[in-house]
Design a protein around this motif. Structure first.
Motif, PDB file in Angstrom:
ATOM      1  N   TYR A   1       0.825  -1.206   0.000  1.00 45.05           N
ATOM      2  CA  TYR A   1       0.000   0.000   0.000  1.00 45.05           C
ATOM      3  C   TYR A   1       0.864   1.263   0.000  1.00 45.05           C
ATOM      4  O   TYR A   1       0.522   2.252  -0.649  1.00 45.05           O
ATOM      5  CB  TYR A   1      -0.935   0.001   1.208  1.00 45.05           C
ATOM      6  CG  TYR A   1      -2.054  -1.004   1.095  1.00 45.05           C
ATOM      7  CD1 TYR A   1      -3.036  -0.880   0.117  1.00 45.05           C
ATOM      8  CD2 TYR A   1      -2.141  -2.105   1.957  1.00 45.05           C
ATOM      9  CE1 TYR A   1      -4.063  -1.800  -0.002  1.00 45.05           C
ATOM     10  CE2 TYR A   1      -3.169  -3.031   1.852  1.00 45.05           C
ATOM     11  CZ  TYR A   1      -4.125  -2.875   0.865  1.00 45.05           C
ATOM     12  OH  TYR A   1      -5.133  -3.792   0.749  1.00 45.05           O
ATOM     13  N   ALA A   2       1.993   1.215   0.718  1.00 41.91           N
ATOM     14  CA  ALA A   2       2.894   2.361   0.735  1.00 41.91           C
ATOM     15  C   ALA A   2       3.499   2.595  -0.649  1.00 41.91           C
ATOM     16  O   ALA A   2       3.605   3.738  -1.111  1.00 41.91           O
ATOM     17  CB  ALA A   2       3.996   2.142   1.770  1.00 41.91           C
ATOM     18  N   ALA A   3       3.886   1.505  -1.326  1.00 38.56           N
ATOM     19  CA  ALA A   3       4.480   1.626  -2.662  1.00 38.56           C
ATOM     20  C   ALA A   3       3.484   2.208  -3.660  1.00 38.56           C
ATOM     21  O   ALA A   3       3.861   2.972  -4.553  1.00 38.56           O
ATOM     22  CB  ALA A   3       4.968   0.261  -3.138  1.00 38.56           C
ATOM     23  N   ALA A   4       2.212   1.843  -3.491  1.00 37.80           N
ATOM     24  CA  ALA A   4       1.169   2.331  -4.398  1.00 37.80           C
ATOM     25  C   ALA A   4       0.601   3.679  -3.969  1.00 37.80           C
ATOM     26  O   ALA A   4      -0.299   4.212  -4.617  1.00 37.80           O
ATOM     27  CB  ALA A   4       0.049   1.308  -4.496  1.00 37.80           C
ATOM     28  N   LYS A   5       1.105   4.220  -2.874  1.00 31.00           N
ATOM     29  CA  LYS A   5       0.660   5.518  -2.346  1.00 31.00           C
ATOM     30  C   LYS A   5      -0.822   5.514  -1.971  1.00 31.00           C
ATOM     31  O   LYS A   5      -1.519   6.516  -2.136  1.00 31.00           O
ATOM     32  CB  LYS A   5       0.929   6.638  -3.358  1.00 31.00           C
ATOM     33  CG  LYS A   5       2.383   6.762  -3.788  1.00 31.00           C
ATOM     34  CD  LYS A   5       3.292   7.145  -2.631  1.00 31.00           C
ATOM     35  CE  LYS A   5       4.678   7.520  -3.113  1.00 31.00           C
ATOM     36  NZ  LYS A   5       5.415   6.397  -3.748  1.00 31.00           N
ATOM     37  N   ILE A   6      -1.316   4.377  -1.464  1.00 31.06           N
ATOM     38  CA  ILE A   6      -2.688   4.301  -0.991  1.00 31.06           C
ATOM     39  C   ILE A   6      -2.686   4.602   0.502  1.00 31.06           C
ATOM     40  O   ILE A   6      -1.973   3.927   1.268  1.00 31.06           O
ATOM     41  CB  ILE A   6      -3.290   2.901  -1.240  1.00 31.06           C
ATOM     42  CG1 ILE A   6      -3.265   2.578  -2.729  1.00 31.06           C
ATOM     43  CG2 ILE A   6      -4.732   2.842  -0.720  1.00 31.06           C
ATOM     44  CD1 ILE A   6      -3.730   1.189  -3.055  1.00 31.06           C
TER      45      ILE A   6
ATOM     46  N   MET B   1      -3.784   3.767   3.319  1.00 33.11           N
ATOM     47  CA  MET B   1      -4.363   2.852   4.293  1.00 33.11           C
ATOM     48  C   MET B   1      -3.879   3.241   5.685  1.00 33.11           C
ATOM     49  O   MET B   1      -2.797   3.810   5.850  1.00 33.11           O
ATOM     50  CB  MET B   1      -3.978   1.415   3.971  1.00 33.11           C
ATOM     51  CG  MET B   1      -4.610   0.881   2.697  1.00 33.11           C
ATOM     52  SD  MET B   1      -6.412   0.781   2.759  1.00 33.11           S
ATOM     53  CE  MET B   1      -6.636  -0.658   3.809  1.00 33.11           C
ATOM     54  N   LEU B   2      -4.663   2.916   6.691  1.00 35.28           N
ATOM     55  CA  LEU B   2      -4.392   3.391   8.042  1.00 35.28           C
ATOM     56  C   LEU B   2      -2.988   3.058   8.549  1.00 35.28           C
ATOM     57  O   LEU B   2      -2.330   3.923   9.143  1.00 35.28           O
ATOM     58  CB  LEU B   2      -5.455   2.836   8.997  1.00 35.28           C
ATOM     59  CG  LEU B   2      -5.555   3.534  10.360  1.00 35.28           C
ATOM     60  CD1 LEU B   2      -5.920   5.005  10.188  1.00 35.28           C
ATOM     61  CD2 LEU B   2      -6.605   2.840  11.232  1.00 35.28           C
ATOM     62  N   PRO B   3      -2.465   1.831   8.353  1.00 36.95           N
ATOM     63  CA  PRO B   3      -1.108   1.555   8.838  1.00 36.95           C
ATOM     64  C   PRO B   3      -0.048   2.433   8.175  1.00 36.95           C
ATOM     65  O   PRO B   3       0.964   2.762   8.801  1.00 36.95           O
ATOM     66  CB  PRO B   3      -0.892   0.078   8.477  1.00 36.95           C
ATOM     67  CG  PRO B   3      -2.248  -0.490   8.329  1.00 36.95           C
ATOM     68  CD  PRO B   3      -3.082   0.617   7.767  1.00 36.95           C
ATOM     69  N   VAL B   4      -0.274   2.821   6.933  1.00 31.42           N
ATOM     70  CA  VAL B   4       0.688   3.650   6.212  1.00 31.42           C
ATOM     71  C   VAL B   4       0.648   5.087   6.712  1.00 31.42           C
ATOM     72  O   VAL B   4       1.685   5.740   6.882  1.00 31.42           O
ATOM     73  CB  VAL B   4       0.395   3.621   4.691  1.00 31.42           C
ATOM     74  CG1 VAL B   4       1.335   4.560   3.935  1.00 31.42           C
ATOM     75  CG2 VAL B   4       0.525   2.196   4.155  1.00 31.42           C
ATOM     76  N   VAL B   5      -0.543   5.589   6.979  1.00 33.54           N
ATOM     77  CA  VAL B   5      -0.722   6.994   7.365  1.00 33.54           C
ATOM     78  C   VAL B   5      -0.550   7.211   8.870  1.00 33.54           C
ATOM     79  O   VAL B   5       0.114   8.160   9.299  1.00 33.54           O
ATOM     80  CB  VAL B   5      -2.118   7.489   6.923  1.00 33.54           C
ATOM     81  CG1 VAL B   5      -2.374   8.904   7.427  1.00 33.54           C
ATOM     82  CG2 VAL B   5      -2.248   7.434   5.419  1.00 33.54           C
ATOM     83  N   SER B   6      -1.152   6.335   9.679  1.00 35.32           N
ATOM     84  CA  SER B   6      -1.178   6.547  11.134  1.00 35.32           C
ATOM     85  C   SER B   6      -0.265   5.610  11.912  1.00 35.32           C
ATOM     86  O   SER B   6      -0.159   5.753  13.129  1.00 35.32           O
ATOM     87  CB  SER B   6      -2.616   6.392  11.650  1.00 35.32           C
ATOM     88  OG  SER B   6      -3.470   7.327  11.034  1.00 35.32           O
TER      89      SER B   6
END
Length: 313
Positions: free
Chosen positions: A209-214, A216-221
């Motif tokens: 999700y981080a690679a795709a720039k989505i 998602m909560l774990p990536v952002v928060s």
């Protein structure tokens, strides 16, 4: 930043161009997301089975077919729109469009035809309440979740989860022609189940999700905050899961099984919270699918004449 991420993922999609090959039947089937479809049809079937009143078996079969076709149509449009990020994520890069086995416009046409046909058939053959709900569910998944929420907010799953919660309400409406408090309760069971279910997946797929720039909560928060929010939703799920007993949609057999399954779901959530190992999140994600299946399977058993007496005997 959101605009940049979309540009980056769009650029990546250009590298996964259509090869010119003729898509196979298996590719069209994959485009319909059969794994999702099975659960959608089953929960729709549960709404149809527990609703008060009767429906002709043929019309019941038509209603389930419409739910299946609509789910496939929404899945196809989702894959068309997300073909750029699907090409980046390891979980999705083998799908028909990013793998170059299907032209994007073919997938879009296929999805639109299925979506429109299913809603019209449901309205004409069964009733228009069910038909409108089916169209609303598809529209919500495509326009609200896929095109608006998914790439813009970490609450994409929380709000967008409403799309996947419609099937039991649609099944109920197919029998009764109405939307009632009881059918809304069934809707809420899936709606509240969705965040911990998908966030468990996002925990061990956060790199994708981080690679795709989505967002998602774990990536952002962060992972810790995600785990705490999963726990909050899991605890909040308890009264919702038991609500069918209160509203006489289910009996005590369902209540007992739902309570035991929910306690185990909570136990898995606590293990996820206390550990940094992805294996616990993966186990919770897999169990969450089984958990929802059990809830609606027992709901059907509890409300089907003859089955409970057979079990008791």
């Amino acid at each position: 930043m959101a605009d940049t991420s979309i540009e980056n993922t769009t650029a990546s999609a250009e590298t996964a161009s259509y090869s010119g090959e003729i898509a196979q039947i298996a590719d069209f089937w994959a485009l319909m997301k059969p794994g999702v479809m099975y659960l959608v049809v089953f929960t729709g079937f549960s709404g149809l089975m527990v609703a008060p009143g009767t429906i002709h078996p043929f019309l019941g079969a038509v209603a389930l077919l419409c739910i299946a076709i609509a789910s496939g149509g929404a899945g196809a449009i989702n894959m068309w729109y997300d073909r750029d990020i699907d090409a980046i994520m390891t979980r999705t890069k083998r799908r028909p469009i990013p793998a170059g086995r299907m032209a994007p416009d073919v997938a879009l046409s296929f999805g639109v035809i299925l979506s429109v046909f299913s809603a019209m058939l449901m309205g004409l053959a069964v009733n228009w309440t069910a038909g409108v709900l089916l169209a609303l569910a598809n529209g919500f998944y495509v326009f609200v979740y896929t095109m608006f929420l998914k790439r813009r907010t970490p609450q994409n799953i929380v709000i967008g989860g409403a799309a996947g919660a419609f099937p039991p309400m649609i099944g109920w409406a197919a029998v009764t022609g109405t939307v009632s408090v009881e059918s809304i309760v069934l809707f809420l069971v899936i709606f509240m189940w969705t965040p911990p279910h998908f966030w468990a997946l996002a925990l061990y797929k956060d790199g994708d999700y981080a690679a795709a720039k989505i967002p998602m909560l774990p990536v952002v928060s962060g992972r810790k905050n995600t785990k705490w929010q999963m726990l909050v939703y899991t605890i909040a799920l308890f009264p919702i899961v038991l609500a069918p007993v209160y509203f006489n949609v289910a009996g005590m057999f369902y209540g007992a099984v739902a309570l035991i399954a929910s306690l185990y779901f909570l136990y898995l959530n606590i293990r996820v919270l206390r550990s940094d190992e992805d294996s616990h999140a993966r186990k919770m994600f897999l169990f969450s699918i089984f958990y929802l299946f059990v809830l609606f399977a027992v709901l059907i058993i509890d409300r089907t004449p003859g089955i409970m007496s057979l079990i008791a005997g």
